[in-house]
Design a protein around this motif. Sequence first.
Motif, PDB file in Angstrom:
ATOM      1  N   VAL A   1       0.855  -1.186   0.000  1.00  0.00           N
ATOM      2  CA  VAL A   1       0.000   0.000   0.000  1.00  0.00           C
ATOM      3  C   VAL A   1       0.893   1.238   0.000  1.00  0.00           C
ATOM      4  O   VAL A   1       1.583   1.516   0.993  1.00  0.00           O
ATOM      5  CB  VAL A   1      -0.936   0.015   1.227  1.00  0.00           C
ATOM      6  N   MET A   2       0.881   1.979  -1.089  1.00  0.00           N
ATOM      7  CA  MET A   2       1.785   3.116  -1.226  1.00  0.00           C
ATOM      8  C   MET A   2       1.476   4.252  -0.260  1.00  0.00           C
ATOM      9  O   MET A   2       2.335   5.083   0.018  1.00  0.00           O
ATOM     10  CB  MET A   2       1.782   3.628  -2.670  1.00  0.00           C
ATOM     11  N   MET A   3       0.278   4.307   0.260  1.00  0.00           N
ATOM     12  CA  MET A   3      -0.059   5.340   1.240  1.00  0.00           C
ATOM     13  C   MET A   3       0.812   5.230   2.491  1.00  0.00           C
ATOM     14  O   MET A   3       0.943   6.179   3.250  1.00  0.00           O
ATOM     15  CB  MET A   3      -1.535   5.235   1.642  1.00  0.00           C
ATOM     16  N   PHE A   4       1.389   4.055   2.721  1.00  0.00           N
ATOM     17  CA  PHE A   4       2.254   3.860   3.878  1.00  0.00           C
ATOM     18  C   PHE A   4       3.728   4.095   3.550  1.00  0.00           C
ATOM     19  O   PHE A   4       4.592   3.890   4.405  1.00  0.00           O
ATOM     20  CB  PHE A   4       2.103   2.433   4.413  1.00  0.00           C
ATOM     21  N   ALA A   5       4.011   4.512   2.328  1.00  0.00           N
ATOM     22  CA  ALA A   5       5.399   4.501   1.856  1.00  0.00           C
ATOM     23  C   ALA A   5       6.188   5.770   2.174  1.00  0.00           C
ATOM     24  O   ALA A   5       7.400   5.714   2.378  1.00  0.00           O
ATOM     25  CB  ALA A   5       5.438   4.255   0.348  1.00  0.00           C
ATOM     26  N   PHE A   6       5.535   6.905   2.203  1.00  0.00           N
ATOM     27  CA  PHE A   6       6.272   8.167   2.171  1.00  0.00           C
ATOM     28  C   PHE A   6       6.437   8.794   3.554  1.00  0.00           C
ATOM     29  O   PHE A   6       5.895   9.852   3.863  1.00  0.00           O
ATOM     30  CB  PHE A   6       5.585   9.127   1.197  1.00  0.00           C
ATOM     31  N   ASP A   7       7.214   8.099   4.379  1.00  0.00           N
ATOM     32  CA  ASP A   7       7.541   8.625   5.699  1.00  0.00           C
ATOM     33  C   ASP A   7       8.956   9.200   5.736  1.00  0.00           C
ATOM     34  O   ASP A   7       9.474   9.532   6.806  1.00  0.00           O
ATOM     35  CB  ASP A   7       7.384   7.536   6.761  1.00  0.00           C
ATOM     36  N   GLY A   8       9.580   9.302   4.577  1.00  0.00           N
ATOM     37  CA  GLY A   8      10.941   9.836   4.493  1.00  0.00           C
ATOM     38  C   GLY A   8      12.030   8.800   4.633  1.00  0.00           C
ATOM     39  O   GLY A   8      13.221   9.120   4.492  1.00  0.00           O
ATOM     40  N   ASP A   9      11.654   7.553   4.887  1.00  0.00           N
ATOM     41  CA  ASP A   9      12.634   6.488   5.051  1.00  0.00           C
ATOM     42  C   ASP A   9      12.806   5.759   3.708  1.00  0.00           C
ATOM     43  O   ASP A   9      11.881   5.074   3.254  1.00  0.00           O
ATOM     44  CB  ASP A   9      12.156   5.506   6.113  1.00  0.00           C
ATOM     45  N   PRO A  10      13.953   5.858   3.064  1.00  0.00           N
ATOM     46  CA  PRO A  10      14.141   5.212   1.752  1.00  0.00           C
ATOM     47  C   PRO A  10      14.152   3.692   1.814  1.00  0.00           C
ATOM     48  O   PRO A  10      14.117   3.040   0.773  1.00  0.00           O
ATOM     49  CB  PRO A  10      15.504   5.753   1.289  1.00  0.00           C
TER      50      PRO A  10
ATOM     51  N   GLY B   1      -4.055   3.131  -2.270  1.00  0.00           N
ATOM     52  CA  GLY B   1      -4.796   3.050  -1.021  1.00  0.00           C
ATOM     53  C   GLY B   1      -5.930   2.061  -1.171  1.00  0.00           C
ATOM     54  O   GLY B   1      -6.316   1.701  -2.287  1.00  0.00           O
ATOM     55  N   THR B   2      -6.482   1.605  -0.045  1.00  0.00           N
ATOM     56  CA  THR B   2      -7.612   0.682  -0.058  1.00  0.00           C
ATOM     57  C   THR B   2      -8.832   1.373   0.538  1.00  0.00           C
ATOM     58  O   THR B   2      -8.813   2.581   0.808  1.00  0.00           O
ATOM     59  CB  THR B   2      -7.292  -0.591   0.736  1.00  0.00           C
ATOM     60  N   HIS B   3      -9.878   0.608   0.773  1.00  0.00           N
ATOM     61  CA  HIS B   3     -11.112   1.153   1.335  1.00  0.00           C
ATOM     62  C   HIS B   3     -10.892   1.778   2.712  1.00  0.00           C
ATOM     63  O   HIS B   3     -11.691   2.609   3.147  1.00  0.00           O
ATOM     64  CB  HIS B   3     -12.165   0.052   1.446  1.00  0.00           C
ATOM     65  N   ASP B   4      -9.831   1.377   3.417  1.00  0.00           N
ATOM     66  CA  ASP B   4      -9.580   1.897   4.762  1.00  0.00           C
ATOM     67  C   ASP B   4      -8.728   3.167   4.765  1.00  0.00           C
ATOM     68  O   ASP B   4      -8.531   3.778   5.825  1.00  0.00           O
ATOM     69  CB  ASP B   4      -8.874   0.841   5.619  1.00  0.00           C
ATOM     70  N   ASN B   5      -8.205   3.543   3.614  1.00  0.00           N
ATOM     71  CA  ASN B   5      -7.334   4.720   3.534  1.00  0.00           C
ATOM     72  C   ASN B   5      -8.099   5.974   3.143  1.00  0.00           C
ATOM     73  O   ASN B   5      -9.193   5.910   2.562  1.00  0.00           O
ATOM     74  CB  ASN B   5      -6.228   4.508   2.491  1.00  0.00           C
ATOM     75  N   GLU B   6      -7.493   7.108   3.441  1.00  0.00           N
ATOM     76  CA  GLU B   6      -7.965   8.345   2.851  1.00  0.00           C
ATOM     77  C   GLU B   6      -7.752   8.277   1.342  1.00  0.00           C
ATOM     78  O   GLU B   6      -6.950   7.483   0.843  1.00  0.00           O
ATOM     79  CB  GLU B   6      -7.183   9.534   3.406  1.00  0.00           C
ATOM     80  N   THR B   7      -8.472   9.110   0.604  1.00  0.00           N
ATOM     81  CA  THR B   7      -8.174   9.230  -0.815  1.00  0.00           C
ATOM     82  C   THR B   7      -6.834   9.947  -0.976  1.00  0.00           C
ATOM     83  O   THR B   7      -6.324  10.547  -0.016  1.00  0.00           O
ATOM     84  CB  THR B   7      -9.259  10.022  -1.552  1.00  0.00           C
ATOM     85  N   ILE B   8      -6.261   9.895  -2.177  1.00  0.00           N
ATOM     86  CA  ILE B   8      -4.994  10.588  -2.402  1.00  0.00           C
ATOM     87  C   ILE B   8      -5.145  12.070  -2.110  1.00  0.00           C
ATOM     88  O   ILE B   8      -4.370  12.661  -1.348  1.00  0.00           O
ATOM     89  CB  ILE B   8      -4.514  10.395  -3.857  1.00  0.00           C
ATOM     90  N   VAL B   9      -6.155  12.683  -2.705  1.00  0.00           N
ATOM     91  CA  VAL B   9      -6.363  14.125  -2.524  1.00  0.00           C
ATOM     92  C   VAL B   9      -6.635  14.438  -1.059  1.00  0.00           C
ATOM     93  O   VAL B   9      -6.089  15.407  -0.498  1.00  0.00           O
ATOM     94  CB  VAL B   9      -7.515  14.628  -3.418  1.00  0.00           C
ATOM     95  N   GLY B  10      -7.454  13.620  -0.406  1.00  0.00           N
ATOM     96  CA  GLY B  10      -7.766  13.851   0.998  1.00  0.00           C
ATOM     97  C   GLY B  10      -6.566  13.710   1.902  1.00  0.00           C
ATOM     98  O   GLY B  10      -6.408  14.456   2.876  1.00  0.00           O
ATOM     99  N   SER B  11      -5.687  12.786   1.573  1.00  0.00           N
ATOM    100  CA  SER B  11      -4.522  12.521   2.417  1.00  0.00           C
ATOM    101  C   SER B  11      -3.506  13.654   2.385  1.00  0.00           C
ATOM    102  O   SER B  11      -2.884  13.974   3.404  1.00  0.00           O
ATOM    103  CB  SER B  11      -3.859  11.224   1.971  1.00  0.00           C
TER     104      SER B  11
END
Length: 526
Positions: A394-403, A422-432
């Motif tokens: 899930v790419m929504m979990f990817a961008f915490d600055g840790d490569p 993202g999945t049904h449990d995530n914010e939308t891209i725009v919302g996030s």
Amino acid sequence: MTITTIGNKIISDTKKRKISGKRNGNLEARENLRGSGILLSISSLPSPYGIGTLGREAYNFVDLLGDLKQKYWQVLPVGPTIFGDSPYQPSSGCAGNIYFIDLDKLVDEGLLEKEEILGYNWGTDESEIDYAALHQNRCKILQKAFERFDTNAQEFQDFVKKQSEWLEQYALFMTLKTDNLYKNWSEWPSEYRNPQTVALEKYQKKNYNTITFWKFCQYKFFEQWEDLKNYANSKGVYIIGDISFYVGYDSVDVWAERQLFMMSANDTPEYVAAAGPDKYSESGQVWGNPMYDWDAMKEDNFSWWRKRMRVCRELFDIVRIDHFAGIVKAYAVPYGQDKSLSGKWFKGPGRRLVNAINEELEGVNVVADDYTSASLLPGVKKLLAKSGWMGTKVMMFAFDGDPTNEYLPHNYTDSHVVAYIGTHDNETIVGSFSDKTDYELAYMYEYLNIENKSQVPNALIRELYHSTAELAIVQMQDILELGNEARMNYPSTVGHNWRWRMTSKPHRLDNEKIAWIRNIAVVYRR
């Protein structure tokens, strides 16, 4: 790479997956699974009758997928819903959601009149599902159709016979439920709480017609589903079906087979499923589903799970199993607790259940929702490797600055995964990302080679398609670049989830976006 010998031929593990897909008869033999698709719940399709259905708009969506060069349509669970309207709290592990039966098709068959349908309230907001209106009126209109249906039709009789292992109990359960004003089965009169009582045998005979009505509803759901699936497959589109790991407490499964669940003497669960604090909810979640008695399930060789998988094999081309970690170890809290921190861990059935599922699916590919806590990760990854199933990213979990983040595409160690933004449990891209500063998004900008927020949605989709993941799935809300008003679920909350719907006009893709998606699907061999 694993090497296996079949006859006098040597094949790789990748080739084995191709053979597996070919053997089950649902997925045509093709180069491999690599492709892209869209995640959209049936409920979210446009419809004049309050909720998406298996009718014209579903076929239109298949056509859109084909136009976009997409191979897959992932849906949310299609079972009947109860508490909180969540598809992950089904009242049956096998039945379909009768709200999805298309009413216009029943008109075409002469079972309904258009004026009859329009005489009911289906809600006043076409962008949001009114579950109360559906609950009040859907059965009434389907009852009218049933009154004109020939129950002696051979196709109906064949369906009832074929699905009898779950359909008989389901139809009886729903008849009892409506008779008892939809109360939880534990609140029914004592003679009906146990499905083996003499009183219940008399009840079945007395209510034969109503029981047949509920069988009719399932017949129409399965008939319409089969037609849609055949149409999708004919267009080169394959359906990924999602199934809940648990069923609801107020379900036919717990009522009829409570020996398979951890239940107390007073017919309430001893423990209910939960999750500790995680990326979906900082305070944890209490889902409320009864926990399985795995020892009892092992004794009968997982017959209940096998029954579910036989239905899944009919409905779907690929099966996604939610909460795969629960097969390794599951977290639960005592019944009645509303906080997730007071729970304990229960060991799952492990490979024995995985083997049973694989045996029943007969080669149908499986997607495992393998997200879990760090403590469970080693066991989950080990079982996933043995199962042959696809993991998820899930790419929504990817961008915490840790490569080194495992969800960043350059860190994928196996291509046999399904990658989501993202999945049904995530914010939308725009919302996030709408309320984040450019400073907070600096790493993402650098990774995606973009300069501002407006570029984020398309850049994420391109990165997903570019990845080595065999399947790349994007929510329809994110393709439409909608905000959190279109979010499907806010974990750990009840009462306002699972309601988003596409409206007939504002939520259409323009020709430029269609051409762009089609192009990147070709560029990245999706």
